[in-house]
Structures are given as C-alpha cells and as structure tokens.
Scaffold this active site. Sequence first.
Site, PDB file in Angstrom:
ATOM      1  N   SER A 199       9.079  88.976 -38.603  1.00 20.09           N
ATOM      2  CA  SER A 199       7.689  88.670 -38.990  1.00 20.09           C
ATOM      3  C   SER A 199       6.779  88.803 -37.777  1.00 20.09           C
ATOM      4  O   SER A 199       7.223  88.660 -36.628  1.00 20.09           O
ATOM      5  CB  SER A 199       7.609  87.235 -39.508  1.00 20.09           C
ATOM      6  OG  SER A 199       6.262  86.822 -39.598  1.00 20.09           O
ATOM      7  N   TYR A 212      10.343  78.230 -38.725  1.00 20.50           N
ATOM      8  CA  TYR A 212      10.387  79.582 -39.326  1.00 20.50           C
ATOM      9  C   TYR A 212      10.143  80.651 -38.268  1.00 20.50           C
ATOM     10  O   TYR A 212      10.881  81.636 -38.185  1.00 20.50           O
ATOM     11  CB  TYR A 212       9.329  79.666 -40.428  1.00 20.50           C
ATOM     12  CG  TYR A 212       9.125  81.039 -41.027  1.00 20.50           C
ATOM     13  CD1 TYR A 212       9.945  81.521 -42.046  1.00 20.50           C
ATOM     14  CD2 TYR A 212       8.077  81.870 -40.591  1.00 20.50           C
ATOM     15  CE1 TYR A 212       9.738  82.780 -42.608  1.00 20.50           C
ATOM     16  CE2 TYR A 212       7.872  83.128 -41.146  1.00 20.50           C
ATOM     17  CZ  TYR A 212       8.700  83.581 -42.152  1.00 20.50           C
ATOM     18  OH  TYR A 212       8.498  84.828 -42.700  1.00 20.50           O
TER      19      TYR A 212
HETATM   20  P1  NAD Z   1      10.199  86.464 -51.475  1.00 18.41           P
HETATM   21  O1  NAD Z   1      10.168  85.014 -51.753  1.00 18.41           O
HETATM   22  O2  NAD Z   1       9.795  87.377 -52.573  1.00 18.41           O
HETATM   23  O3  NAD Z   1      11.630  86.933 -50.992  1.00 18.41           O
HETATM   24  C1  NAD Z   1      12.470  86.141 -50.221  1.00 18.41           C
HETATM   25  C2  NAD Z   1      13.826  86.043 -50.918  1.00 18.41           C
HETATM   26  O4  NAD Z   1      14.723  85.417 -50.040  1.00 18.41           O
HETATM   27  C3  NAD Z   1      13.803  85.213 -52.179  1.00 18.41           C
HETATM   28  O5  NAD Z   1      13.517  85.971 -53.321  1.00 18.41           O
HETATM   29  C4  NAD Z   1      15.212  84.638 -52.217  1.00 18.41           C
HETATM   30  O6  NAD Z   1      16.013  85.359 -53.122  1.00 18.41           O
HETATM   31  C5  NAD Z   1      15.747  84.876 -50.820  1.00 18.41           C
HETATM   32  N1  NAD Z   1      16.266  83.653 -50.206  1.00 18.41           N
HETATM   33  C6  NAD Z   1      15.600  82.700 -49.515  1.00 18.41           C
HETATM   34  N2  NAD Z   1      16.454  81.743 -49.121  1.00 18.41           N
HETATM   35  C7  NAD Z   1      17.687  82.114 -49.559  1.00 18.41           C
HETATM   36  C8  NAD Z   1      18.980  81.548 -49.474  1.00 18.41           C
HETATM   37  N3  NAD Z   1      19.222  80.391 -48.851  1.00 18.41           N
HETATM   38  N4  NAD Z   1      20.005  82.214 -50.048  1.00 18.41           N
HETATM   39  C9  NAD Z   1      19.796  83.370 -50.704  1.00 18.41           C
HETATM   40  N5  NAD Z   1      18.603  83.958 -50.813  1.00 18.41           N
HETATM   41  C10 NAD Z   1      17.573  83.328 -50.246  1.00 18.41           C
HETATM   42  O7  NAD Z   1       9.264  86.662 -50.226  1.00 18.41           O
HETATM   43  P2  NAD Z   1       9.071  87.909 -49.222  1.00 18.41           P
HETATM   44  O8  NAD Z   1       7.783  87.651 -48.564  1.00 18.41           O
HETATM   45  O9  NAD Z   1       9.298  89.187 -49.884  1.00 18.41           O
HETATM   46  O10 NAD Z   1      10.209  87.634 -48.165  1.00 18.41           O
HETATM   47  C11 NAD Z   1      11.085  88.641 -47.673  1.00 18.41           C
HETATM   48  C12 NAD Z   1      11.197  88.525 -46.173  1.00 18.41           C
HETATM   49  O11 NAD Z   1       9.932  88.865 -45.599  1.00 18.41           O
HETATM   50  C13 NAD Z   1      11.540  87.128 -45.666  1.00 18.41           C
HETATM   51  O12 NAD Z   1      12.503  87.239 -44.641  1.00 18.41           O
HETATM   52  C14 NAD Z   1      10.227  86.640 -45.101  1.00 18.41           C
HETATM   53  O13 NAD Z   1      10.419  85.700 -44.068  1.00 18.41           O
HETATM   54  C15 NAD Z   1       9.636  87.934 -44.586  1.00 18.41           C
HETATM   55  N6  NAD Z   1       8.194  87.913 -44.342  1.00 18.41           N
HETATM   56  C16 NAD Z   1       7.318  87.677 -45.364  1.00 18.41           C
HETATM   57  C17 NAD Z   1       5.954  87.644 -45.087  1.00 18.41           C
HETATM   58  C18 NAD Z   1       4.935  87.379 -46.171  1.00 18.41           C
HETATM   59  O14 NAD Z   1       3.750  87.170 -45.865  1.00 18.41           O
HETATM   60  N7  NAD Z   1       5.296  87.379 -47.427  1.00 18.41           N
HETATM   61  C19 NAD Z   1       5.503  87.866 -43.784  1.00 18.41           C
HETATM   62  C20 NAD Z   1       6.424  88.117 -42.773  1.00 18.41           C
HETATM   63  C21 NAD Z   1       7.769  88.143 -43.066  1.00 18.41           C
END
Ligand code: NAD
Length: 309
Positions: A199, A212
């Site tokens: 991130s 985080y």
């Molecule tokens: P999202 O909620 O759609 O996807 C994250 C997924 O992680 C969930 O759907 C879930 O299935 C899985 N997950 C979380 N904890 C888990 C666990 N203990 N066991 C199994 N699965 C688990 O959200 P997203 O934003 O698409 O997230 C994807 C990645 O992107 C993450 O690593 C997040 O930190 C990163 N990210 C997101 C953003 C943002 O603004 N959305 C910004 C920077 C980084």
Amino acid sequence: MSAKDIISAYAVAVPGKQSQPQPGLDKDIDPGVEYIAQEYWDNDGKPHLRDYVGSGKLQGKYAIITGGDSGIGRSAAIMFAREGARGITFSYLPEEEADAKHAANAIKKDGQCEVNALAINLQDEAACKKLVDSHVQKFGTISILVNNAGKQLICQDFDKIDLANVRSTFESNILQMFAVTKFALPHMKRGSSIINTTSVVAYAGAPNLVDYSSTKGAILTFTRSLALQLAPKGIRVNAVAPGPVMTALQPASRDAEEMEHFGVGTPMHGRAAQPAELGPAFVFLASPDSNVMTGACMHVNNGMHVGGS
Ligand code: NAD
Ligand code: MG
C-alpha cells in the site's frame, strides 16, 4: 480539489456516507464497484469508459489469488481470465460467499478459465496449505501467486490500540504470505511470478493505521528480500502499492462520515481508484512484459506516493 471539481467517466466517482461490518461485502458498496470498465481520455480531452480487452498475455497460465472475491483481487482475477489464464484458485472468507459467487461467475464468463474458490481464513496455517493443495490437485502447477488478501482496523489513539487486533492484522496481512508462499514455491517453475499487494501507506505512513501500515512495510521488504533469494531460480517477486481504492475494506473499517468523500483530493484525478484501474498492474507483473522486473513495487496510487496522503 473538492468533490464537485472531479471530472470522471465513472457514473459516481465519490462515495456517500456508508459503513459495514468486517470483512465488508462489495455487493453492499454504494456506489457499485467497477471491475472491468476503465476510464480513458480521448483526443477530445474528455473521459470515457471502455471494458478491458485481453491480448493473450497469460495464455494457459494457472494462478492463485488470495482475497479474489472482491476489490483489487477480483479485478486482477477477471483480467487474468481475459488474458487467457486457464485456471484460477481464489480464497475468500466464509462471510463473503455472496461476493465469491459473483466473482467466480465473472471470471468464468470473461474467459476460458476454470475457477476453484475456497472459503478459508488464512490466519490458520493449515488453511494456507489447503489453498495450495487444492489448487495443485485441480490444476497441477502454479504460474502466478497473488498474495493480495488483507484487512485494516482503524485506531486513532495508540494508547487504546487493541493488541488482539494488531495480532490478527499481522496474521491476516503478512504472516499468511509466508505460509502461502512457502507451500506454493515447490510447485512454481522458472518463469513464475509472485505479486504481493502492499500500500502507499508503507511509504507515506498513516496516523490511524499504525499496525496496518507496518504490515504493508513488511510486505514491501518481504518482496525485495524474497526477490533476491528467488532470482537464481527464475521466479520474479514484485509488489503493487495501491492508493485509495473503492473496495469493501474501506467501509468495513471506517465510520460513515469518514467514508463520505473517501479518496477526494488525490493528486491525480482527485478521487479514489476503482478496482478496474488496479488489475492491469497485476497483469503486467504476471506476464513476460515484466520479464526483467523483480524486487520492484508499482505505485498505482493517483500520485499519492509523491503527493502525500
Ligand atoms: P477487499 O476487502 O475487497 O479484499 C480484501 C480481501 O482480503 C477480502 O475480500 C478477504 O477475502 C481477504 N481477507 C482479509 N483477511 C483475511 C483472512 N484473515 N483470511 C482470508 N482472507 C482474508 O479489499 P481490497 O481493497 O481489494 O484489498 C486487497 C488488498 O489491497 C489488501 O491487501 C489491502 O490491504 C490492499 N490495499 C487496499 C487499498 C484500498 O484503498 N482499498 C489501498 C492499499 C492497499
Ligand atoms: Mg471481500
């Protein structure tokens, strides 16, 4: 830049007030999330939308994607399928059954790709092994591993930080990457690619996400160190650092007021990204287009790594 100055082809570029319980469901995000349509700027200087078109970059490949039911992972999965991937295994949490069904249908519809979806909690080491075993049993090999699952829990005041939450954030975001990657590696050959989702907060920091952002810093260093170790084996390891993206993770961790106008003010476009704007980075890092890239991090974050957060 305020919300009213944003120029976008997406029907609604700025979210309203909303909040959800963990882990959050994409089906409950308002406005809906875009997985395939990308904004592009024509010679008229105006934004338009067009669906992602594949060109065989991942023909015949087999991928594991953690957290593929929703958000960034789902977009990557759909685009992998459009690029000719033949089999995708993705994990999701048991509470995310509804999103997983939508994701599986979209992946199958958009390619000649078989789907293997597993409801597991990656905090459990045995579940990480089950994910890999199930994929290998069905597809025989792993060409691409996308370590994407992760969660965030907001805490404004470090005095009050819940150490159980800190532990579960580290387990969900980075410790499981060690386990999944360890179990996956024996099935990965020369030319395979590992992509880890970090991130922008790994670079910029985040006052309300100390735990985080620490996991995201660890993921970055995990990527660099593992890249060096695996280079002689011909396996590349890279990371993607998203900025604000409209996904379930956000309303699942922020209160309704905080979600209102989430992402407004980013240097580029002044809005949060849609998952469809992140997927192509994963395609690039998975494909031979990035054959000489390893240990690198792609900043797909509206310029926030240089513009502050
Ligand atoms: P999202 O909620 O759609 O996807 C994250 C997924 O992680 C969930 O759907 C879930 O299935 C899985 N997950 C979380 N904890 C888990 C666990 N203990 N066991 C199994 N699965 C688990 O959200 P997203 O934003 O698409 O997230 C994807 C990645 O992107 C993450 O690593 C997040 O930190 C990163 N990210 C997101 C953003 C943002 O603004 N959305 C910004 C920077 C980084
Ligand atoms: Mg989800």
